[in-house]
Scaffold this motif. Structure first.
Motif, PDB file in Angstrom:
ATOM      1  N   PRO A  18    -119.349  40.493  -8.173  1.00  0.00           N
ATOM      2  CA  PRO A  18    -119.155  40.520  -6.714  1.00  0.00           C
ATOM      3  C   PRO A  18    -119.736  41.762  -6.045  1.00  0.00           C
ATOM      4  O   PRO A  18    -120.071  41.722  -4.853  1.00  0.00           O
ATOM      5  CB  PRO A  18    -117.631  40.469  -6.560  1.00  0.00           C
ATOM      6  N   ASP A  21    -123.700  40.838  -6.130  1.00  0.00           N
ATOM      7  CA  ASP A  21    -124.181  39.776  -5.232  1.00  0.00           C
ATOM      8  C   ASP A  21    -123.681  39.930  -3.794  1.00  0.00           C
ATOM      9  O   ASP A  21    -123.974  39.105  -2.936  1.00  0.00           O
ATOM     10  CB  ASP A  21    -123.820  38.386  -5.779  1.00  0.00           C
ATOM     11  N   ARG A  23    -120.530  39.947  -2.559  1.00  0.00           N
ATOM     12  CA  ARG A  23    -119.242  39.361  -2.145  1.00  0.00           C
ATOM     13  C   ARG A  23    -118.164  40.416  -1.972  1.00  0.00           C
ATOM     14  O   ARG A  23    -117.165  40.180  -1.285  1.00  0.00           O
ATOM     15  CB  ARG A  23    -118.792  38.314  -3.168  1.00  0.00           C
TER      16      ARG A  23
END
Length: 330
Positions: A18, A21, A23
């Motif tokens: 996360p 990427d 997030r």
């Protein structure tokens, strides 16, 4: 507001993706992430400090901290934790049936300072086997000539000799030139099913579970580090990183619990999760932060000092950025 561009080196885990990427964004930071192996990350971080933020070996971090020249300051984001009873491998033709049988044996390792090896030697001490009672052989696992990433000075009672020039630990264990091996990665001879190589503990889960019930220790392997000059210039940065990495960890745990379609390529995920929860009495096993992890960290600092890796016994208060020892609550 201009965001701070930072290079971040970390392993490719469910708990770091996360961050990678996007997030789990980091307040005030534009990350340039690199997903690297532990060996590459740690070698580069401690030799050349090319990363602004890096996953670090807990043991090597403590070596540098005790020497007084650590370029990183730690954050209690424990990106790797592992029970290490399954990290001990032995020849089956040497009469080794129990940890006590390792006394007087020649045991290979890639580096004395590897965090996994610190914990393994601690496990063996629990069975009454001192590090000084084993003849240690250091070398490359599958390539000859692996050096310690940071030079260390060991106690006088430790026997540690280099593998013969051109030899690897894998070759030596196959040939019976060493009696066993400890390390966070297995050797190819074990992976390929060599008939005379096995793990010391045939049921590593049972052995580790018994150890946890007795000690409450789920070993910490890696932490996160920020370059000290950056932490000094940006006092908010440590808290921002902790917040984001904790969010990423929570996202990974939530995904694992969603077993409608398992998020890892492994059967019995729900059963293994239940085993872990039962072992921890319903509490979370894999936690970040200092609160709740004091005893694990203090135990490691004791082992690290006794094994000659830190010339003085570090204190818990030295390990992390000052902001890491408390957090807000609602």
């Amino acid at each position: 507001m201009t965001r701070l561009t930072l290079s971040i080196a970390m392993g490719d885990y469910d708990r770091t993706r996360p961050i990678h990427d996007g997030r789990a964004p980091i307040d005030g930071v534009e990350p340039v992430t690199m997903l690297l192996s532990p060996e590459e990350m740690f070698f580069r971080a401690f030799r050349h400090q090319p990363f602004d933020v890096s996953e670090l070996s807990l043991s090597s971090y403590c070596v540098k901290l005790a020497q007084g020249d650590c370029p990183y300051v730690g954050i209690p984001v424990f990106l790797s934790r592992a029970f290490r009873h399954s990290s001990i491998y032995i020849r089956t033709d040497r009469g080794i049936e129990a940890p006590q049988d390792l006394r007087g044996k020649r045991i290979g390792l890639a580096e004395w300072q590897l965090t996994a090896n610190v914990w393994v030697r601690g496990i063996l001490e629990g069975y009454g086997v001192a590090p000084s009672e084993i003849d240690w052989v250091r070398g490359g696992m599958h390539k000859p000539g692996r050096p310690e990433k940071i030079p260390v000075a060991l106690p006088d009672d430790i026997t540690l000799s280099p593998a013969p020039e051109g030899a690897t630990l894998d070759e030596m264990l196959r040939a019976g030139e060493i009696d066993g091996y400890i390390g966070p990665r297995s050797l190819r001879c074990f992976d390929e099913g060599h008939p005379k190589v096995r793990r010391l503990f045939s049921d590593g889960v049972a052995a580790a579970s018994e150890h946890y019930r007795r000690t409450g220790i789920f070993p910490i392997m890696h932490l996160l580090g920020i370059r000290r000059d950056l932490a000094d210039c940006h006092p908010w940065l440590a808290g921002a990183l902790f917040k984001s990495f904790e969010r990423a960890r929570s996202m990974a745990c939530e995904a694992l619990s969603d077993t409608s379609a398992t998020k890892v390529t492994m059967p019995f995920v729900e059963d293994i999760l239940e085993t872990g929860r039962t072992l921890a009495g319903g509490a979370e096993l894999w936690t970040y932060g200092v609160p709740g992890n004091e005893m694990v960290l203090e135990t490691f600092l004791d082992l690290h000092h006794r094994q000659g890796l830190s010339p003085r016994r570090l204190s818990l208060g030295e390990l992390f950025h000052p902001s890491a020892y408390e957090s807000f609550s609602l």
